[in-house]
Every structure is written in C-alpha cells, then in structure tokens.
Design a protein around this motif. Structure first.
Motif, mmCIF file in Angstrom:
data_model
loop_
_atom_site.group_PDB
_atom_site.id
_atom_site.type_symbol
_atom_site.label_atom_id
_atom_site.label_comp_id
_atom_site.label_asym_id
_atom_site.label_seq_id
_atom_site.Cartn_x
_atom_site.Cartn_y
_atom_site.Cartn_z
ATOM 1 N N SER A 1 32.124 -26.489 -57.062
ATOM 2 C CA SER A 1 32.023 -25.949 -58.419
ATOM 3 C C SER A 1 31.848 -27.063 -59.444
ATOM 4 O O SER A 1 31.053 -26.947 -60.389
ATOM 5 C CB SER A 1 33.262 -25.122 -58.747
ATOM 6 N N MET A 2 32.582 -28.159 -59.267
ATOM 7 C CA MET A 2 32.450 -29.298 -60.184
ATOM 8 C C MET A 2 31.036 -29.870 -60.153
ATOM 9 O O MET A 2 30.429 -30.136 -61.204
ATOM 10 C CB MET A 2 33.452 -30.391 -59.803
ATOM 11 N N ILE A 3 30.502 -30.068 -58.950
ATOM 12 C CA ILE A 3 29.147 -30.614 -58.822
ATOM 13 C C ILE A 3 28.142 -29.676 -59.485
ATOM 14 O O ILE A 3 27.244 -30.116 -60.214
ATOM 15 C CB ILE A 3 28.783 -30.824 -57.340
ATOM 16 N N GLU A 4 28.305 -28.377 -59.244
ATOM 17 C CA GLU A 4 27.382 -27.396 -59.823
ATOM 18 C C GLU A 4 27.436 -27.429 -61.345
ATOM 19 O O GLU A 4 26.393 -27.409 -62.016
ATOM 20 C CB GLU A 4 27.708 -25.997 -59.306
ATOM 21 N N GLN A 5 28.638 -27.487 -61.924
ATOM 22 C CA GLN A 5 28.772 -27.512 -63.378
ATOM 23 C C GLN A 5 28.195 -28.801 -63.974
ATOM 24 O O GLN A 5 27.533 -28.768 -65.010
ATOM 25 C CB GLN A 5 30.251 -27.372 -63.763
ATOM 26 N N ILE A 6 28.436 -29.921 -63.320
ATOM 27 C CA ILE A 6 27.907 -31.201 -63.808
ATOM 28 C C ILE A 6 26.388 -31.192 -63.785
ATOM 29 O O ILE A 6 25.715 -31.588 -64.752
ATOM 30 C CB ILE A 6 28.456 -32.366 -62.952
ATOM 31 N N ALA A 7 25.809 -30.747 -62.666
ATOM 32 C CA ALA A 7 24.351 -30.724 -62.527
ATOM 33 C C ALA A 7 23.715 -29.765 -63.523
ATOM 34 O O ALA A 7 22.705 -30.080 -64.169
ATOM 35 C CB ALA A 7 23.972 -30.336 -61.098
ATOM 36 N N SER A 8 24.316 -28.588 -63.677
ATOM 37 C CA SER A 8 23.780 -27.583 -64.588
ATOM 38 C C SER A 8 23.824 -28.068 -66.033
ATOM 39 O O SER A 8 22.872 -27.863 -66.800
ATOM 40 C CB SER A 8 24.559 -26.276 -64.441
ATOM 41 N N ALA A 9 24.927 -28.734 -66.409
ATOM 42 C CA ALA A 9 25.073 -29.227 -67.785
ATOM 43 C C ALA A 9 24.036 -30.292 -68.123
ATOM 44 O O ALA A 9 23.713 -30.501 -69.291
ATOM 45 C CB ALA A 9 26.480 -29.785 -67.989
ATOM 46 N N SER A 10 23.489 -30.949 -67.098
ATOM 47 C CA SER A 10 22.486 -31.992 -67.328
ATOM 48 C C SER A 10 21.065 -31.432 -67.303
ATOM 49 O O SER A 10 20.107 -32.181 -67.491
ATOM 50 C CB SER A 10 22.612 -33.081 -66.271
ATOM 51 N N GLY A 11 20.937 -30.123 -67.032
ATOM 52 C CA GLY A 11 19.621 -29.510 -67.041
ATOM 53 C C GLY A 11 18.970 -29.348 -65.683
ATOM 54 O O GLY A 11 17.838 -28.854 -65.587
ATOM 55 N N LEU A 12 19.659 -29.728 -64.618
ATOM 56 C CA LEU A 12 19.101 -29.547 -63.279
ATOM 57 C C LEU A 12 19.192 -28.090 -62.843
ATOM 58 O O LEU A 12 20.133 -27.379 -63.211
ATOM 59 C CB LEU A 12 19.855 -30.426 -62.268
ATOM 60 N N LYS A 13 18.225 -27.657 -62.048
ATOM 61 C CA LYS A 13 18.285 -26.330 -61.445
ATOM 62 C C LYS A 13 19.128 -26.448 -60.180
ATOM 63 O O LYS A 13 18.772 -27.161 -59.241
ATOM 64 C CB LYS A 13 16.887 -25.815 -61.109
ATOM 65 N N VAL A 14 20.263 -25.760 -60.154
ATOM 66 C CA VAL A 14 21.251 -25.983 -59.107
ATOM 67 C C VAL A 14 21.884 -24.667 -58.679
ATOM 68 O O VAL A 14 22.022 -23.737 -59.479
ATOM 69 C CB VAL A 14 22.334 -26.981 -59.599
ATOM 70 N N LYS A 15 22.303 -24.599 -57.426
ATOM 71 C CA LYS A 15 23.006 -23.415 -56.922
ATOM 72 C C LYS A 15 24.010 -23.868 -55.858
ATOM 73 O O LYS A 15 23.694 -24.667 -54.986
ATOM 74 C CB LYS A 15 22.012 -22.439 -56.307
ATOM 75 N N ALA A 16 25.240 -23.345 -55.962
ATOM 76 C CA ALA A 16 26.264 -23.582 -54.939
ATOM 77 C C ALA A 16 26.377 -22.343 -54.063
ATOM 78 O O ALA A 16 26.482 -21.227 -54.575
ATOM 79 C CB ALA A 16 27.607 -23.898 -55.588
ATOM 80 N N VAL A 17 26.354 -22.541 -52.750
ATOM 81 C CA VAL A 17 26.325 -21.417 -51.812
ATOM 82 C C VAL A 17 27.207 -21.725 -50.604
ATOM 83 O O VAL A 17 27.838 -22.765 -50.516
ATOM 84 C CB VAL A 17 24.882 -21.133 -51.331
ATOM 85 N N GLY A 18 27.188 -20.786 -49.656
ATOM 86 C CA GLY A 18 27.918 -20.965 -48.412
ATOM 87 C C GLY A 18 29.285 -20.340 -48.494
ATOM 88 O O GLY A 18 29.453 -19.226 -48.998
ATOM 89 N N ASN A 19 30.293 -21.063 -48.048
ATOM 90 C CA ASN A 19 31.651 -20.538 -48.020
ATOM 91 C C ASN A 19 32.195 -20.301 -49.427
ATOM 92 O O ASN A 19 33.218 -19.647 -49.602
ATOM 93 C CB ASN A 19 32.556 -21.526 -47.274
ATOM 94 N N ILE A 20 31.517 -20.806 -50.450
ATOM 95 C CA ILE A 20 31.968 -20.662 -51.833
ATOM 96 C C ILE A 20 31.759 -19.248 -52.360
ATOM 97 O O ILE A 20 32.339 -18.848 -53.358
ATOM 98 C CB ILE A 20 31.252 -21.679 -52.755
#
Length: 444
Positions: A125-144
């Motif tokens: 979740s932290m990685i996803e929020q950091i990446a998204s806040a910088s403008g990257l297109k990102v998605k966290a999936v799997g066991n999450i």
C-alpha cells in the motif's frame, strides 16, 4: 490464453478460483471442484452449466483425467495425498500468479513483489501511494485484495505491485519480477506446513524469480538468504553503502542510504517502529525499480484497514482494530507500538499450531486484561494463566469480550483487537472479524 487449452480443473472456488475461471477462454471446458457444495451453488449461474462440471465432496483421481492443467487456489493444501500423486505424474499445476506471468510479457511495466510473514499489505500500500502521488500509473494486486488476473490493460501500467503469500509462491517457478523483497519471517501457517523449514522454503522462492533481491538484514531467520540478496534494509549498520538504514537522533527519524540520500520521517503519521521500517522497505523497492526516483511524498500515507487502525476515543479510551494480526509475531508488533500504555487485549481464534510462548514477555509488560474468543481460547489460557498480573476471561461472542474490556479499562488506556490467530473458526476472514469489532465499538 493458449488456444490448445481445452479443459482445466479448478481446485477451490473462492475469489481466486473465480478469477481464474473468468480469465480462461470462453471455449475452455472447466471442472469446478470445492469440498463444499454451497461454494458451487452461486457459480452455476455465472458459467455455462452444459459444458462445465461442478464437483464437490471428496477429491477423486478421475477428476484429473484429460485436463490440460490444474489451477489450484491458495486455500487448497497441496499436501493432499491425491494432489501429491497427481503432481508426480507430471500434470501441470498453476495458480493465478503463475497463469498471469505465463501470458503477460510486461515489456514496459516494472514489477515489485513483496512477501514476508507480516507487513506485506502495508508495504504494498505504501509503494502504491508513493508511486501514485508522483504521477505513475500503478496497481497493487495479489494477496492484497484484487486478484491479479482481474487487472485491465496491465501493459499500460508503469508499476505493478504484487503481494505474495507463501501459498502463492509454492508453485511459482517462472515470473518477470524486477524487485523482490522479503520483509521478515516467523512461525505462521504451521497447520499448512510440516515444518518451519518448508514454510521458509516457500517464501525463499521469491529470490529465485526476481532480478533484484532485497532482504531485512536484522531478521536472523533470513540469514541463510543473504548471499542471494542484492540489497538490505534495517536498523543495524551495514558494510554495503547501497543498503538502507533507519536512523534516529534528537530531532527524529531518517531513512539513509550511504552518502546518496536522507529522507526525513518526522511528519510520518503511522505509529510504531515497524511502520518506520515498512517505509524504509517501500523506499528501497521504489528506488530499486526506478533508480532515479526521488519524489517520496510520505507524510500523508494512509495505513491499511484492520492493521493497527485507530477507531475512536470513548471516555478517554482509545480503540484499535488490528484484526489482520493473524499470527503471534504480528500481535507482538502491535503491543510494542504502544509505549507506556495500559492495554486490554482481545485475542484468539484458530492458532494454526503456532507456539504462543513469545507473547508471554509482552503480556507481562504491557497487558492488564486478556479477553479471549474462538476455538483455541483454552490454549491461550493454558499458556498464560500463571501470569498473576493478567486478568484472563473467555467469551463465546466478540461483543461480550469488548464490553468487559470497556468495563475494565479507564481513561488513557488502550483496547486492542489483535487476535494472533486466523479468523476462520468464527468468521469468513479477518475483515469480517474486524468489521464486527468496529460495529460493536461504534455502538458504545
């Protein structure tokens, strides 16, 4: 999907099994199997009943006849004697993660995979929020949460983050993972694995399929994997200047990496040293996937639901929901997060054959009342009833445990749901358990 795939057997018809079925070509014949007939009832209306088969009860060898591969869900134990026999025959087994990598090249998408006993969801979740806040297109999936096969237009993503459990790693032999990180490891799922060594081996498979491997250098149980790691993170000093370290001084906490960078954590809002280590891990993953990345907007990062989630303050008592703590080490981490606080702890459930002894120190030091629920409450009592300073009670209902804890606590105290156990003896999952706790607290 490969056009030569004509017949697939899906073992386990929960969320993962259904995502695999949706992913298969519409012309593929599917044999759905689940121990429970009830699990199959809702599936018949979703898929072609004429072509497909719906099987329940005892698993039979004939179910494996003439299938191109078997898709196994995380909840299905591969130690089943018949499954072991079928594997020896050479029939291909897939899960949703291996199917995904079988059919996606991800030429322009970076992939970060996160595993460990505790902290996986938070770090993803932290990685996803950091990446998204910088403008990257990102998605966290799997066991999450979101099954990996349900992602739309995955090739358009800049970054894909995959949370991987040991169950998902068991049969993952081929993957395109740019960065793999193992956060920690401790006893868990001992009802599923014959030994800690086998559980460790499943987790360690991540380093066999990742290009850059990152390890927690302070977890001695991971020492045997250090030779496979390219980088590490932790509190201790490291001889490698490329490694990441959490430091502190009179003015606060910092993430440092040799002479290259220092990131201040003074405005970081999530409680507990473990969350500071989680953000170190997240930063290490991002900079390994994107070496020039520097836009770490971390002050407003949000925590994960059901993980040390503050709910409310009632009459001076703070209520926290840590239902995601499904093992002993996770509950210890939660207890360590509340310094100089009097804690009233609600715990219990399916203990998964864990050793409870490590809790003893923290129950003595931090907990005044232990309010037990679930099938293995008696095991907690047997282990800890000698602690004279600890009030222990046993309850059939979550509500009764909460109400008594509320009666015993006073202003300035903490009431914490952190079960140290799985939830399946009483609830559908840890989310349902946490949501019931939330509702009870809201009504106080």
């Amino acid at each position: 999907m490969n056009e030569n795939i004509n017949h697939v057997l899906i073992l386990g018809c929960g969320q993962t099994g259904l995502s695999i079925a949706r992913y298969l070509d519409k012309n593929t014949k599917i044999s759905f199997y689940d121990e429970s007939k009830k699990a199959l009832d809702g599936i018949r209306d979703l898929f072609d009943t004429k072509k497909n088969l719906y099987l329940y009860g005892d698993l039979k060898e004939e179910y494996f006849d003439n299938v191109d591969f078997v898709a196994i869900s995380p909840g299905v134990d591969p130690r089943h004697p018949l499954i072991k026999k079928i594997i020896k025959k050479g029939i291909t087994f897939h899960n949703d993660i291996s199917l995904f990598f079988e059919n996606n090249e991800l030429l322009k998408t970076r992939v970060i995979a996160v595993t460990g006993t505790n902290g996986k969801t938070t770090v993803c979740s932290m990685i996803e929020q950091i990446a998204s806040a910088s403008g990257l297109k990102v998605k966290a999936v799997g066991n999450i949460g979101l099954p990996i096969l349900d992602i739309d237009q995955v090739e358009t993503l800049d970054l894909l983050i995959i949370e991987l459990s040991s169950f998902q790693l068991e049969i993952l032999n081929k993957a395109k993972i740019d960065v793999g990180i193992i956060l920690n490891i401790s006893d868990d799922h001992m009802d599923r694995y014959d030994s800690f060594e086998k559980y460790f081996k499943a987790k360690a498979k991540l380093f066999d399929v990742s290009k850059i491997n990152i390890i927690n250098r302070d977890d001695y149980k991971l020492d045997s994997l250090k030779h496979k790691a390219n980088l590490s993170f932790g509190i201790s000093e490291s001889h490698n200047k490329e490694d990441y370290i959490l430091t502190s001084n009179y003015s606060g906490f910092y993430v440092e990496r040799g002479d290259k960078s220092t990131i201040e954590l003074n405005e970081f809002k999530l409680i507990g040293e473990h969350n500071k280590l989680n953000i170190v891990a997240a930063i290490a993953c991002m900079q390994s996937a994107f070496p020039k990345f520097k836009q770490f907007k971390i002050n407003n990062l949000k925590g994960v639901s059901h993980r040390l989630e503050w709910l409310q303050n009632t009459k001076g008592i703070d209520f926290y929901n840590d239902s995601k703590a499904t093992n002993v080490n996770a509950t210890i981490t939660a207890l360590k997060s509340f310094d100089k606080k009097n804690i009233f702890l609600i715990a219990g459930g399916d203990s998964k054959n864990q050793i409870l002894k490590p809790l003893e120190k923290y129950l003595k030091e931090k907990v005044s009342g232990l309010y037990l629920i679930g099938q293995d409450a008696y095991i907690f009592e047997e282990n800890f009833n000698f602690i004279s300073s600890l009030k222990i009670t046993n309850h059939k209902l979550m509500k009764d445990a909460v109400l008594l804890a509320y009666e015993d606590a006073a202003a300035g105290d903490i009431i914490l749901l952190s079960p140290a156990c799985a939830s399946y003896d009483m609830y559908k999952n840890y989310k349902e358990r946490g949501n019931e706790y939330k509702l009870i607290v809201e009504e106080l």
